[in-house]
Design a protein around this motif. Structure first.
Motif, PDB file in Angstrom:
ATOM      1  N   CYS A  20       4.703  11.653  10.701  1.00  0.00           N
ATOM      2  CA  CYS A  20       4.752  10.857   9.478  1.00  0.00           C
ATOM      3  C   CYS A  20       3.543  11.146   8.610  1.00  0.00           C
ATOM      4  O   CYS A  20       2.518  11.655   9.073  1.00  0.00           O
ATOM      5  CB  CYS A  20       4.845   9.361   9.784  1.00  0.00           C
ATOM      6  SG  CYS A  20       3.396   8.706  10.640  1.00  0.00           S
ATOM      7  N   SER A  21       3.682  10.827   7.333  1.00  0.00           N
ATOM      8  CA  SER A  21       2.604  10.929   6.362  1.00  0.00           C
ATOM      9  C   SER A  21       2.646   9.693   5.477  1.00  0.00           C
ATOM     10  O   SER A  21       3.714   9.305   5.001  1.00  0.00           O
ATOM     11  CB  SER A  21       2.766  12.200   5.517  1.00  0.00           C
ATOM     12  OG  SER A  21       1.755  12.289   4.541  1.00  0.00           O
ATOM     13  N   ASN A  22       1.480   9.067   5.278  1.00  0.00           N
ATOM     14  CA  ASN A  22       1.409   7.839   4.489  1.00  0.00           C
ATOM     15  C   ASN A  22       0.365   7.970   3.396  1.00  0.00           C
ATOM     16  O   ASN A  22      -0.676   8.612   3.582  1.00  0.00           O
ATOM     17  CB  ASN A  22       1.052   6.645   5.382  1.00  0.00           C
ATOM     18  CG  ASN A  22       2.130   6.348   6.402  1.00  0.00           C
ATOM     19  OD1 ASN A  22       3.204   5.867   6.069  1.00  0.00           O
ATOM     20  ND2 ASN A  22       1.842   6.633   7.656  1.00  0.00           N
ATOM     21  N   LEU A  23       0.631   7.341   2.266  1.00  0.00           N
ATOM     22  CA  LEU A  23      -0.304   7.347   1.148  1.00  0.00           C
ATOM     23  C   LEU A  23      -0.259   5.983   0.470  1.00  0.00           C
ATOM     24  O   LEU A  23       0.807   5.500   0.088  1.00  0.00           O
ATOM     25  CB  LEU A  23       0.070   8.439   0.144  1.00  0.00           C
ATOM     26  CG  LEU A  23      -0.755   8.488  -1.159  1.00  0.00           C
ATOM     27  CD1 LEU A  23      -2.209   8.771  -0.844  1.00  0.00           C
ATOM     28  CD2 LEU A  23      -0.196   9.538  -2.105  1.00  0.00           C
ATOM     29  N   ASN A  24      -1.435   5.351   0.344  1.00  0.00           N
ATOM     30  CA  ASN A  24      -1.554   4.088  -0.370  1.00  0.00           C
ATOM     31  C   ASN A  24      -2.479   4.306  -1.561  1.00  0.00           C
ATOM     32  O   ASN A  24      -3.654   4.647  -1.390  1.00  0.00           O
ATOM     33  CB  ASN A  24      -2.113   2.992   0.543  1.00  0.00           C
ATOM     34  CG  ASN A  24      -2.081   1.622  -0.108  1.00  0.00           C
ATOM     35  OD1 ASN A  24      -1.350   1.401  -1.076  1.00  0.00           O
ATOM     36  ND2 ASN A  24      -2.883   0.694   0.399  1.00  0.00           N
ATOM     37  N   VAL A  25      -1.954   4.151  -2.775  1.00  0.00           N
ATOM     38  CA  VAL A  25      -2.730   4.362  -3.994  1.00  0.00           C
ATOM     39  C   VAL A  25      -3.306   3.016  -4.414  1.00  0.00           C
ATOM     40  O   VAL A  25      -2.571   2.135  -4.870  1.00  0.00           O
ATOM     41  CB  VAL A  25      -1.855   4.940  -5.114  1.00  0.00           C
ATOM     42  CG1 VAL A  25      -2.710   5.317  -6.316  1.00  0.00           C
ATOM     43  CG2 VAL A  25      -1.069   6.144  -4.616  1.00  0.00           C
ATOM     44  N   ASP A  26      -4.612   2.826  -4.242  1.00  0.00           N
ATOM     45  CA  ASP A  26      -5.191   1.516  -4.496  1.00  0.00           C
ATOM     46  C   ASP A  26      -6.606   1.609  -5.043  1.00  0.00           C
ATOM     47  O   ASP A  26      -7.239   2.654  -5.019  1.00  0.00           O
ATOM     48  CB  ASP A  26      -5.184   0.675  -3.210  1.00  0.00           C
ATOM     49  CG  ASP A  26      -5.918   1.362  -2.062  1.00  0.00           C
ATOM     50  OD1 ASP A  26      -6.901   2.059  -2.311  1.00  0.00           O
ATOM     51  OD2 ASP A  26      -5.488   1.202  -0.900  1.00  0.00           O
ATOM     52  N   TYR A  27      -7.091   0.472  -5.547  1.00  0.00           N
ATOM     53  CA  TYR A  27      -8.481   0.343  -5.993  1.00  0.00           C
ATOM     54  C   TYR A  27      -8.894  -1.120  -5.848  1.00  0.00           C
ATOM     55  O   TYR A  27      -8.068  -1.997  -5.580  1.00  0.00           O
ATOM     56  CB  TYR A  27      -8.655   0.820  -7.446  1.00  0.00           C
ATOM     57  CG  TYR A  27      -7.972  -0.049  -8.482  1.00  0.00           C
ATOM     58  CD1 TYR A  27      -8.681  -1.035  -9.170  1.00  0.00           C
ATOM     59  CD2 TYR A  27      -6.621   0.110  -8.785  1.00  0.00           C
ATOM     60  CE1 TYR A  27      -8.060  -1.835 -10.122  1.00  0.00           C
ATOM     61  CE2 TYR A  27      -6.000  -0.672  -9.727  1.00  0.00           C
ATOM     62  CZ  TYR A  27      -6.727  -1.653 -10.394  1.00  0.00           C
ATOM     63  OH  TYR A  27      -6.113  -2.438 -11.316  1.00  0.00           O
ATOM     64  N   HIS A  28     -10.203  -1.397  -6.007  1.00  0.00           N
ATOM     65  CA  HIS A  28     -10.737  -2.750  -5.819  1.00  0.00           C
ATOM     66  C   HIS A  28     -11.302  -3.285  -7.133  1.00  0.00           C
ATOM     67  O   HIS A  28     -11.958  -2.556  -7.883  1.00  0.00           O
ATOM     68  CB  HIS A  28     -11.847  -2.745  -4.764  1.00  0.00           C
ATOM     69  CG  HIS A  28     -11.366  -2.483  -3.380  1.00  0.00           C
ATOM     70  ND1 HIS A  28     -11.270  -3.462  -2.416  1.00  0.00           N
ATOM     71  CD2 HIS A  28     -10.941  -1.342  -2.786  1.00  0.00           C
ATOM     72  CE1 HIS A  28     -10.833  -2.944  -1.288  1.00  0.00           C
ATOM     73  NE2 HIS A  28     -10.613  -1.655  -1.489  1.00  0.00           N
ATOM     74  N   MET A  29     -11.080  -4.586  -7.382  1.00  0.00           N
ATOM     75  CA  MET A  29     -11.699  -5.282  -8.501  1.00  0.00           C
ATOM     76  C   MET A  29     -12.710  -6.276  -7.932  1.00  0.00           C
ATOM     77  O   MET A  29     -12.358  -7.146  -7.127  1.00  0.00           O
ATOM     78  CB  MET A  29     -10.644  -5.994  -9.353  1.00  0.00           C
ATOM     79  CG  MET A  29      -9.647  -5.034  -9.973  1.00  0.00           C
ATOM     80  SD  MET A  29      -8.667  -5.738 -11.326  1.00  0.00           S
ATOM     81  CE  MET A  29      -7.698  -6.964 -10.456  1.00  0.00           C
ATOM     82  N   THR A  30     -13.976  -6.136  -8.337  1.00  0.00           N
ATOM     83  CA  THR A  30     -15.053  -6.918  -7.750  1.00  0.00           C
ATOM     84  C   THR A  30     -15.018  -8.373  -8.219  1.00  0.00           C
ATOM     85  O   THR A  30     -14.476  -8.693  -9.281  1.00  0.00           O
ATOM     86  CB  THR A  30     -16.415  -6.301  -8.097  1.00  0.00           C
ATOM     87  OG1 THR A  30     -16.540  -6.211  -9.527  1.00  0.00           O
ATOM     88  CG2 THR A  30     -16.520  -4.898  -7.513  1.00  0.00           C
ATOM     89  N   THR A  31     -15.637  -9.258  -7.423  1.00  0.00           N
ATOM     90  CA  THR A  31     -15.618 -10.689  -7.716  1.00  0.00           C
ATOM     91  C   THR A  31     -17.002 -11.321  -7.745  1.00  0.00           C
ATOM     92  O   THR A  31     -17.113 -12.518  -7.992  1.00  0.00           O
ATOM     93  CB  THR A  31     -14.774 -11.438  -6.662  1.00  0.00           C
ATOM     94  OG1 THR A  31     -15.407 -11.306  -5.375  1.00  0.00           O
ATOM     95  CG2 THR A  31     -13.356 -10.893  -6.582  1.00  0.00           C
TER      96      THR A  31
END
Length: 275
Positions: A20-31
């Protein structure tokens, strides 16, 4: 018990014979801001710190590709979910600041999977940190940052399978504008209690592509706003280099183009030095 054991063995065998191959496209917004309403107050005085905080983690898309038992006939290509999801998360980062005038500091912040920020703080009421007098302190800050990242699928391939995965690649380009109003009260030379009310805007230009030629435009925007209450502690001012620590906690709201409001309790802490 025997049936459960047989089921477990079957699952293990399938896992060993699958790829299998997995990809999660994400980023963080600081608080968390990690800024008090005091400037350093003396030319070239500064600080450096390590930080950890809660974030709004934004997942723009999730892609999955698998071969079952190594047979291409059972392979239908990557499956892509391009809906936006937001959840609470954490991240670490670094920060540094420098005084360029009695009432103006410039600062730099960098966080994992987010933007690097360059900004300035102006203290317009109360004495600066170099003159640690008791009383009310008020300041404002503004910052701007950019960041980019390229992600590819994380692959697991069994020894029994020699089939290749389609390439999955995503790019993320972030721009962030940040503004905050800071107010606090210093009780003695070691402690200041403060609050920060802030607003951040994110512009996101992101794209996902697969080896079969499928293209996904994941561009979006997001706003984060909230209020935190914090405390900063530092060692005695007689020493040339002083240790310091900060703790902030409060409430944060994220609003994105494609999803409902995501709110959460925010908390963060830093440890570092200033001079």
């Amino acid at each position: 018990m025997l049936v459960r054991l047989q089921q477990f063995i079957i699952l293990v065998v399938l896992a060993l014979l699958s790829s299998c191959s997995n990809l999660n496209v994400d980023y963080h917004m600081t608080t968390v801001q990690f800024e008090t309403p005091e400037t350093r107050g003396k030319l070239w005085n500064g600080q450096a710190e390590l930080a950890a905080q809660t974030t709004h983690k934004v997942s723009l898309a999730r892609a999955h590709e698998s071969y079952l038992l190594g047979f291409r006939a059972l392979h239908a290509g990557p499956t892509v979910e391009s809906n936006v999801e937001v959840q609470s998360s954490t991240q670490v980062g670094v920060g540094a600041g420098l005084s360029v005038w009695k009432r103006i500091d410039i600062f730099f912040k960098s966080h994992a999977e987010s933007t690097s920020m360059l900004g300035a703080k102006f203290q317009f009421y109360g004495t600066p940190e170099h003159e640690p007098e008791e009383g009310l302190k008020i300041a404002v800050l503004a910052a701007y940052g950019m960041g980019s990242e390229e992600e590819t699928g994380d692959e697991f391939q069994s020894q029994e399978s020699s089939l290749d995965f389609e390439s999955m690649k995503a790019t993320i380009e972030l721009e962030q504008s940040n503004f905050a109003f800071l107010v606090g009260h210093r009780s003695n030379e070691h402690f200041i209690i403060y609050s920060s009310t802030y607003y951040s805007h994110y512009d996101v230009d992101s794209h996902l592509s697969t080896g079969s030629g499928a293209q996904y435009d994941l561009s979006t925007w997001g706003d984060v706003y909230g209020t935190n209450v914090g405390i900063k502690w530092n060692t005695a001012w007689e020493s040339r280099v002083k240790l310091m620590g900060k703790v902030e906690a409060g409430y944060s709201i994220a609003k994105l183009k494609q999803v409902e409001i995501h709110d959460m309790l925010s908390i963060g802490t830093t440890f570092g030095i200033h001079w």
